[in-house]
Design a protein around this motif. Structure first.
Motif, PDB file in Angstrom:
ATOM      1  N   MET A  74       0.812  -1.209  -0.008  1.00 16.89           N
ATOM      2  CA  MET A  74      -0.096   0.339  -0.162  1.00 16.89           C
ATOM      3  C   MET A  74       0.968   1.492  -0.049  1.00 16.89           C
ATOM      4  SD  MET A  74      -2.674  -1.360   2.566  1.00 16.89           S
ATOM      5  CE  MET A  74      -3.612   0.257   2.836  1.00 16.89           C
ATOM      6  N   LYS A  75       1.897   1.225   0.541  1.00 17.37           N
ATOM      7  CA  LYS A  75       2.810   2.294   0.845  1.00 17.37           C
ATOM      8  C   LYS A  75       3.377   2.634  -0.826  1.00 17.37           C
ATOM      9  CE  LYS A  75       6.803   4.327   3.450  1.00 17.37           C
ATOM     10  NZ  LYS A  75       7.819   3.886   4.330  1.00 17.37           N
ATOM     11  N   LYS A  76       3.855   1.591  -1.041  1.00 21.89           N
ATOM     12  CA  LYS A  76       4.572   1.782  -2.874  1.00 21.89           C
ATOM     13  C   LYS A  76       3.327   2.426  -3.672  1.00 21.89           C
ATOM     14  CE  LYS A  76       7.598  -2.286  -2.339  1.00 21.89           C
ATOM     15  NZ  LYS A  76       7.924  -3.514  -2.934  1.00 21.89           N
ATOM     16  N   ILE A  77       2.120   1.838  -3.341  1.00 24.09           N
ATOM     17  CA  ILE A  77       1.188   2.624  -4.265  1.00 24.09           C
ATOM     18  C   ILE A  77       1.028   3.927  -4.165  1.00 24.09           C
ATOM     19  CG2 ILE A  77      -1.484   2.449  -4.920  1.00 24.09           C
ATOM     20  CD1 ILE A  77      -1.459  -0.481  -4.649  1.00 24.09           C
ATOM     21  N   GLN A  78       0.908   4.377  -2.975  1.00 24.65           N
ATOM     22  CA  GLN A  78       0.728   5.600  -2.576  1.00 24.65           C
ATOM     23  C   GLN A  78       1.815   6.492  -2.787  1.00 24.65           C
ATOM     24  OE1 GLN A  78       0.482   5.465   1.717  1.00 24.65           O
ATOM     25  NE2 GLN A  78      -1.652   4.648   1.679  1.00 24.65           N
ATOM     26  N   ARG A  80       3.916   5.920  -5.716  1.00 21.45           N
ATOM     27  CA  ARG A  80       3.742   5.754  -7.179  1.00 21.45           C
ATOM     28  C   ARG A  80       2.809   6.706  -7.595  1.00 21.45           C
ATOM     29  NH1 ARG A  80       3.489  -0.017  -9.718  1.00 21.45           N
ATOM     30  NH2 ARG A  80       5.227  -0.251  -8.216  1.00 21.45           N
ATOM     31  N   TYR A  81       1.343   6.727  -7.069  1.00 20.42           N
ATOM     32  CA  TYR A  81       0.335   7.474  -7.582  1.00 20.42           C
ATOM     33  C   TYR A  81       0.000   8.594  -6.574  1.00 20.42           C
ATOM     34  CZ  TYR A  81       0.002   3.222 -10.548  1.00 20.42           C
ATOM     35  OH  TYR A  81       0.361   2.124 -11.055  1.00 20.42           O
ATOM     36  N   LYS A  82       0.956   9.306  -5.926  1.00 22.38           N
ATOM     37  CA  LYS A  82       0.565  10.366  -5.104  1.00 22.38           C
ATOM     38  C   LYS A  82      -0.240  11.536  -5.530  1.00 22.38           C
ATOM     39  CE  LYS A  82       5.459  11.938  -5.129  1.00 22.38           C
ATOM     40  NZ  LYS A  82       6.507  12.327  -4.263  1.00 22.38           N
ATOM     41  N   ASN A  83       0.074  11.777  -6.854  1.00 25.28           N
ATOM     42  CA  ASN A  83      -0.451  12.814  -7.694  1.00 25.28           C
ATOM     43  C   ASN A  83      -1.900  12.352  -8.269  1.00 25.28           C
ATOM     44  OD1 ASN A  83       1.558  14.543  -6.814  1.00 25.28           O
ATOM     45  ND2 ASN A  83       2.752  14.054  -8.513  1.00 25.28           N
ATOM     46  N   ASP A  84      -2.222  11.158  -8.352  1.00 21.88           N
ATOM     47  CA  ASP A  84      -3.296  10.551  -8.998  1.00 21.88           C
ATOM     48  C   ASP A  84      -4.277   9.955  -7.999  1.00 21.88           C
ATOM     49  OD1 ASP A  84      -5.377   9.777 -10.481  1.00 21.88           O
ATOM     50  OD2 ASP A  84      -4.041   8.908 -12.227  1.00 21.88           O
ATOM     51  N   LYS A  85      -4.984  10.505  -7.228  1.00 17.10           N
ATOM     52  CA  LYS A  85      -5.900   9.946  -6.260  1.00 17.10           C
ATOM     53  C   LYS A  85      -6.936   8.913  -6.866  1.00 17.10           C
ATOM     54  CE  LYS A  85      -4.069  12.445  -2.997  1.00 17.10           C
ATOM     55  NZ  LYS A  85      -3.322  11.801  -1.956  1.00 17.10           N
ATOM     56  N   GLN A  86      -7.277   9.303  -7.977  1.00 22.43           N
ATOM     57  CA  GLN A  86      -8.320   8.053  -8.630  1.00 22.43           C
ATOM     58  C   GLN A  86      -7.558   6.831  -9.001  1.00 22.43           C
ATOM     59  OE1 GLN A  86     -10.314   9.461 -11.850  1.00 22.43           O
ATOM     60  NE2 GLN A  86     -11.387   7.664 -12.319  1.00 22.43           N
ATOM     61  N   ARG A  87      -6.195   6.987  -9.568  1.00 25.90           N
ATOM     62  CA  ARG A  87      -5.832   5.862  -9.884  1.00 25.90           C
ATOM     63  C   ARG A  87      -5.174   5.092  -8.586  1.00 25.90           C
ATOM     64  NH1 ARG A  87      -2.354   3.836 -14.191  1.00 25.90           N
ATOM     65  NH2 ARG A  87      -2.142   1.834 -13.679  1.00 25.90           N
ATOM     66  N   GLN A  88      -4.871   5.906  -7.783  1.00 26.59           N
ATOM     67  CA  GLN A  88      -4.403   5.302  -6.301  1.00 26.59           C
ATOM     68  C   GLN A  88      -5.319   4.647  -5.694  1.00 26.59           C
ATOM     69  OE1 GLN A  88      -3.515   7.222  -1.955  1.00 26.59           O
ATOM     70  NE2 GLN A  88      -2.204   8.064  -3.436  1.00 26.59           N
ATOM     71  N   SER A  89      -6.692   5.003  -5.920  1.00 24.35           N
ATOM     72  CA  SER A  89      -7.880   4.010  -5.109  1.00 24.35           C
ATOM     73  C   SER A  89      -8.195   3.009  -6.168  1.00 24.35           C
ATOM     74  CB  SER A  89      -9.283   5.092  -5.216  1.00 24.35           C
ATOM     75  OG  SER A  89      -8.865   6.162  -4.551  1.00 24.35           O
ATOM     76  N   GLU A  90      -7.961   3.106  -7.288  1.00 23.32           N
ATOM     77  CA  GLU A  90      -8.177   1.606  -8.109  1.00 23.32           C
ATOM     78  C   GLU A  90      -7.129   0.807  -7.649  1.00 23.32           C
ATOM     79  OE1 GLU A  90      -8.042   3.085 -12.050  1.00 23.32           O
ATOM     80  OE2 GLU A  90     -10.021   4.406 -12.025  1.00 23.32           O
ATOM     81  N   GLU A  91      -6.001   1.176  -7.560  1.00 20.90           N
ATOM     82  CA  GLU A  91      -5.093  -0.058  -7.245  1.00 20.90           C
ATOM     83  C   GLU A  91      -5.108  -0.492  -5.943  1.00 20.90           C
ATOM     84  OE1 GLU A  91      -2.507  -0.893  -9.375  1.00 20.90           O
ATOM     85  OE2 GLU A  91      -3.251   0.008 -10.824  1.00 20.90           O
ATOM     86  N   MET A  92      -5.580   0.316  -5.116  1.00 25.05           N
ATOM     87  CA  MET A  92      -5.799  -0.233  -3.756  1.00 25.05           C
ATOM     88  C   MET A  92      -6.992  -1.058  -3.712  1.00 25.05           C
ATOM     89  SD  MET A  92      -4.013   1.220  -1.192  1.00 25.05           S
ATOM     90  CE  MET A  92      -2.948   2.544  -0.635  1.00 25.05           C
ATOM     91  N   MET A  93      -8.041  -0.926  -4.208  1.00 24.12           N
ATOM     92  CA  MET A  93      -9.126  -2.015  -4.533  1.00 24.12           C
ATOM     93  C   MET A  93      -8.590  -3.102  -5.372  1.00 24.12           C
ATOM     94  SD  MET A  93     -11.501  -0.493  -2.849  1.00 24.12           S
ATOM     95  CE  MET A  93     -12.938  -1.527  -3.242  1.00 24.12           C
ATOM     96  N   LYS A  94      -7.743  -3.005  -6.262  1.00 27.45           N
ATOM     97  CA  LYS A  94      -7.193  -4.083  -7.003  1.00 27.45           C
ATOM     98  C   LYS A  94      -6.495  -4.772  -6.009  1.00 27.45           C
ATOM     99  CE  LYS A  94      -4.379  -5.557 -10.963  1.00 27.45           C
ATOM    100  NZ  LYS A  94      -3.785  -4.884 -12.098  1.00 27.45           N
ATOM    101  N   LEU A  95      -5.682  -4.329  -5.214  1.00 28.46           N
ATOM    102  CA  LEU A  95      -4.917  -4.990  -4.086  1.00 28.46           C
ATOM    103  C   LEU A  95      -5.643  -5.639  -3.131  1.00 28.46           C
ATOM    104  CD1 LEU A  95      -1.872  -5.607  -2.953  1.00 28.46           C
ATOM    105  CD2 LEU A  95      -2.100  -3.405  -1.756  1.00 28.46           C
TER     106      LEU A  95
END
Length: 430
Positions: A74-78, A80-95
């Protein structure tokens, strides 16, 4: 609070029925109008609800463990996509979907317990206002209004005025003292529950914002309980204090017997397990076998405490098996790749000698070397003149008669010049 409680009025009848059944049992022992009968009825209601919620509690533990395991990802996703909140949420849900975890699973026991809490609040509020509710009729209502816990009525609150408290047959001082003590105990038990979860059952090698949020909640929740507690009736405080104590004991049991990998609780558990297994030379319970099996299956992914546990067993000649059992084997230590290898014997260092011992040893060595030299030279001089060969006598006489070079100079052969014909020197240029 009354508006929220009215939303759960559909469950007030089952809750009131359970309380009345327990009251009929305790009333025969302590008396129907005593605070012990009604107070223990509320405590028994809590215990019954928490027993029914044990499967949800187990699911909560598994969800919390899974969330702690996913913290590095989760920290890596945050990041990597710290400037794109929508993509960050999508990757979190995928994880979450790939790992089969649900963040809301850790809140299931609280969410499931909330309807019973508000239903009990609705019942006690009806007792305070003198209204029959659920299966509580007029006789039971009068008995509940006369019940006091250490001088405080079940329906009294910390914020009630003196006239209302007097109508319930108590004094304002007794109500304020009892409710204040119960609020402090409720907040303290909530704080200790969160603290032991953060300090003992968290992997200290993973530092994530999730841990900071949990630490903040550890101080926020007790304050919230203290603020809301002044508006709770005494009976609700009994309910909430009982459920906090139950949660604290339940969590202490889980942390002691099934700690989070990498936490301080795991280090303490594996230390106790090492002493137990080395004493009995086997794993006795199913839980111990499950822990050992999980550690063996990790291989190179074991943490510091798990490697120490495996090495402690192998040093005393025990080997952990893949099925969680422990058998006798050769003393070994764990190599870097996670496999046990036979320990090489340690080379013993020579004992350091004193100065006098070293001098005596050197003198003895000198004497031995002198004796050996004398023994080697003895065969050359032991022959007498009569035992010498006949051919050696003229050679010895000729050697004596040979004249020595004048001036003590050595011959060319002795001076290091080469024998045989010499190369003529080139003429010097004038």
């Amino acid at each position: 609070m009354d508006t929220i409680a009215s939303l759960f009025s559909f469950i007030t009848t089952p809750v009131s029925w359970v309380i009345v059944q327990f009251h009929s049992v305790y009333g025969k022992v302590f008396g129907p109008d005593t605070g012990w009968a009604w107070g223990l009825s509320i405590v028994s209601l809590v215990i019954l609800i928490r027993i029914c919620l044990i499967p949800l509690f187990v699911k909560q533990i598994k969800a919390t463990r899974a969330m702690q395991t996913l913290q590095p990802e989760m920290k890596k996703i945050q990041e990597r996509y710290k400037n794109d909140k929508q993509r960050q949420s999508e990757e979190m849900m995928k994880l979450y979907k790939e790992s089969g975890t649900n963040p809301l699973s850790s809140c299931l026991p609280i969410l499931a317990q909330s309807p019973f809490f508000f239903a009990l609040y609705h019942v006690l509020n009806g007792i305070a206002t003198g209204k029959t509710i659920g299966v509580i009729n007029d006789s039971l209502l009068a008995s509940a209004r006369n019940a006091h816990i250490f001088g405080a009525p079940l329906a009294a609150k910390f914020t009630d005025g003196s006239s209302k408290v007097a109508a319930l047959g108590a004094t304002l001082t007794d109500v304020r003292v009892v409710t204040a003590i119960m609020i402090v105990m409720m907040s303290a038990s909530q704080f200790y529950t969160q603290r032991q979860l953060m300090t003992k059952n968290v992997d200290t090698t993973v530092k994530t914002p999730f841990m900071q949020q949990q630490k903040m909640l550890m101080y926020v929740f007790p304050v919230m309980f203290a603020i809301f507690g002044i508006n709770f009736p005494v009976g609700v405080l009994v309910y909430w204090l009982t459920t906090n104590v139950w949660t604290m004991g339940q969590q202490m049991y889980v942390i002691r017997n099934n700690p989070t990998p990498g936490s301080k609780a795991q280090a303490a558990y594996l230390e106790r397990l090492t002493k137990h297994v080395t004493h009995h030379e086997k794993t006795r319970s199913r839980g111990e076998k499950a822990i050992v099996k999980a550690i063996v299956s990790k291989g190179r992914d074991r943490n510091e405490f798990e490697r120490k546990f495996i090495n402690s067993l192998t040093k005393v000649g025990l080997v952990a098996q893949a099925d969680g059992t422990v058998v006798k084997g050769e003393a070994a230590v764990e190599s870097e790749d996670g496999t046990p290898t036979t320990a090489a014997p340690r080379r013993q260092q020579p004992k350091r000698q004193t100065k006098s011992q070293r001098q005596s040893t050197a003198a003895k060595s000198a004497d031995d070397s002198a004796d050996n030299t004398a023994d080697d030279a003895e065969p050359k001089t032991s022959l007498s003149k009569s035992d010498e060969p006949e051919d050696a006598k003229p050679a010895a006489a000729a050697k004596k008669a040979a004249p020595k070079p004048a001036g003590g100079t050595r011959s060319k052969a002795q001076s290091g010049q080469r024998k045989g014909p010499q190369r003529p020197k080139s003429p010097s240029k004038k």
